[in-house]
Design a protein around this motif. Structure first.
Motif, short mmCIF file in Angstrom:
data_model
loop_
_atom_site.label_atom_id
_atom_site.label_comp_id
_atom_site.label_asym_id
_atom_site.label_seq_id
_atom_site.Cartn_x
_atom_site.Cartn_y
_atom_site.Cartn_z
N PRO A 161 -8.89 0.53 6.26
CA PRO A 161 -7.42 0.58 6.25
C PRO A 161 -6.85 -0.77 5.87
N PRO A 162 -5.60 -0.80 5.42
CA PRO A 162 -5.01 -2.08 5.03
C PRO A 162 -4.99 -3.04 6.22
N VAL A 163 -5.12 -4.30 5.94
CA VAL A 163 -5.12 -5.30 6.99
C VAL A 163 -3.72 -5.41 7.59
N THR A 164 -3.67 -5.51 8.90
CA THR A 164 -2.42 -5.68 9.61
C THR A 164 -2.07 -7.17 9.64
N THR A 165 -0.81 -7.49 9.35
CA THR A 165 -0.37 -8.87 9.37
C THR A 165 0.47 -9.13 10.62
N ILE A 166 0.07 -10.16 11.37
CA ILE A 166 0.76 -10.52 12.60
C ILE A 166 1.25 -11.95 12.49
N LEU A 167 2.53 -12.15 12.81
CA LEU A 167 3.11 -13.49 12.83
C LEU A 167 3.13 -13.99 14.26
N LEU A 168 2.48 -15.13 14.50
CA LEU A 168 2.49 -15.78 15.80
C LEU A 168 3.54 -16.88 15.76
N ALA A 169 4.54 -16.79 16.62
CA ALA A 169 5.57 -17.82 16.68
C ALA A 169 5.54 -18.45 18.07
N ASP A 170 4.97 -19.65 18.16
CA ASP A 170 4.83 -20.34 19.44
C ASP A 170 4.69 -21.83 19.17
N ASP A 171 5.31 -22.64 20.02
CA ASP A 171 5.23 -24.09 19.82
C ASP A 171 4.03 -24.72 20.50
N GLU A 172 3.25 -23.93 21.25
CA GLU A 172 2.07 -24.47 21.92
C GLU A 172 0.83 -24.24 21.05
N GLU A 173 0.22 -25.34 20.62
CA GLU A 173 -0.95 -25.26 19.73
C GLU A 173 -2.09 -24.47 20.38
N ALA A 174 -2.27 -24.62 21.69
CA ALA A 174 -3.35 -23.90 22.39
C ALA A 174 -3.13 -22.39 22.33
N VAL A 175 -1.88 -21.97 22.44
CA VAL A 175 -1.55 -20.54 22.37
C VAL A 175 -1.81 -20.02 20.95
N LEU A 176 -1.35 -20.77 19.95
CA LEU A 176 -1.58 -20.38 18.56
C LEU A 176 -3.07 -20.25 18.27
N SER A 177 -3.84 -21.24 18.69
CA SER A 177 -5.27 -21.27 18.43
C SER A 177 -5.98 -20.08 19.10
N PHE A 178 -5.66 -19.84 20.36
CA PHE A 178 -6.24 -18.74 21.13
C PHE A 178 -5.91 -17.40 20.47
N CYS A 179 -4.63 -17.17 20.19
CA CYS A 179 -4.20 -15.90 19.59
C CYS A 179 -4.80 -15.71 18.20
N ARG A 180 -4.80 -16.79 17.40
CA ARG A 180 -5.35 -16.71 16.05
C ARG A 180 -6.80 -16.24 16.10
N ARG A 181 -7.60 -16.88 16.96
CA ARG A 181 -9.02 -16.51 17.07
C ARG A 181 -9.19 -15.05 17.47
N MET A 182 -8.46 -14.62 18.50
CA MET A 182 -8.59 -13.24 18.99
C MET A 182 -8.19 -12.23 17.91
N LEU A 183 -7.05 -12.48 17.29
CA LEU A 183 -6.52 -11.51 16.32
C LEU A 183 -7.35 -11.48 15.03
N MET A 184 -7.81 -12.63 14.57
CA MET A 184 -8.65 -12.66 13.37
C MET A 184 -9.99 -12.00 13.65
N ARG A 185 -10.51 -12.19 14.83
CA ARG A 185 -11.77 -11.55 15.21
C ARG A 185 -11.62 -10.02 15.17
N ASP A 186 -10.41 -9.55 15.46
CA ASP A 186 -10.15 -8.11 15.43
C ASP A 186 -9.75 -7.62 14.03
N GLY A 187 -9.80 -8.52 13.03
CA GLY A 187 -9.56 -8.11 11.65
C GLY A 187 -8.12 -8.21 11.17
N HIS A 188 -7.25 -8.83 11.94
CA HIS A 188 -5.85 -8.97 11.52
C HIS A 188 -5.67 -10.21 10.65
N ARG A 189 -4.70 -10.16 9.77
CA ARG A 189 -4.26 -11.34 9.02
C ARG A 189 -3.23 -12.03 9.90
N VAL A 190 -3.35 -13.34 10.07
CA VAL A 190 -2.47 -14.06 10.99
C VAL A 190 -1.65 -15.11 10.25
#
Length: 142
Positions: free
Chosen positions: A18-47
């Motif tokens: 199926p087409p890749v899902t694109t998710i926009l993470l909007a957060d000023d905390e680098e740790a949150v961005l990094s954590f979410c990016r890893r989880m979502l990319m691992r699940d096959g989403h474009r971040v």
């Protein structure tokens, strides 16, 4: 021979992922961005990432119709979640937005004052919470 070469094309199309899902993470905390990016990319989403509300709005403007879900932090520099939400809705009224905050959901909704959110994630949230919210929101019809 023409029909023989056309026959394998059908099943090949059916097994295309199926087409890749694109998710926009909007957060000023680098740790949150990094954590979410890893989880979502691992699940096959474009971040896509934004470090404040201004960048979030610019990202929606730069990717019209491409973003399936926005994870929007309530409190960010330059432009907070509420202002960013208003601007994002003006650009793409259909995009699904999940708000995240360290405040409770009832406090946040009271401060935010908007219906139309696809969900809420209370910070700090776990990988399980993030995955479950993303799965639930994306599985709902547009």
């Amino acid at each position: 021979t023409a029909s023989g070469s056309a026959a394998p094309a059908g099943p090949v199309r059916e097994v295309t992922p199926p087409p890749v899902t694109t998710i926009l993470l909007a957060d000023d905390e680098e740790a949150v961005l990094s954590f979410c990016r890893r989880m979502l990319m691992r699940d096959g989403h474009r971040v896509l990432e934004a470090r404040d509300g201004v960048e979030a709005v610019e990202s929606v403007r730069a990717h019209p119709g491409e973003i399936d879900l926005i994870l929007l932090d309530m409190t960010m520099p330059r432009m907070g979640g509420r202002e960013a939400y208003e601007a994002i809705r003006a650009l793409d009224p259909a995009v699904k937005v999940v708000l995240s905050s360290g405040f409770s959901e009832s406090e946040t909704v009271a401060r935010f004052g908007h219906a139309g959110l696809a969900g809420f994630l209370h910070k700090p949230y776990s990988a399980q919470d993030l995955r479950a919210m993303v799965r639930d929101v994306l599985s709902k019809g547009a």
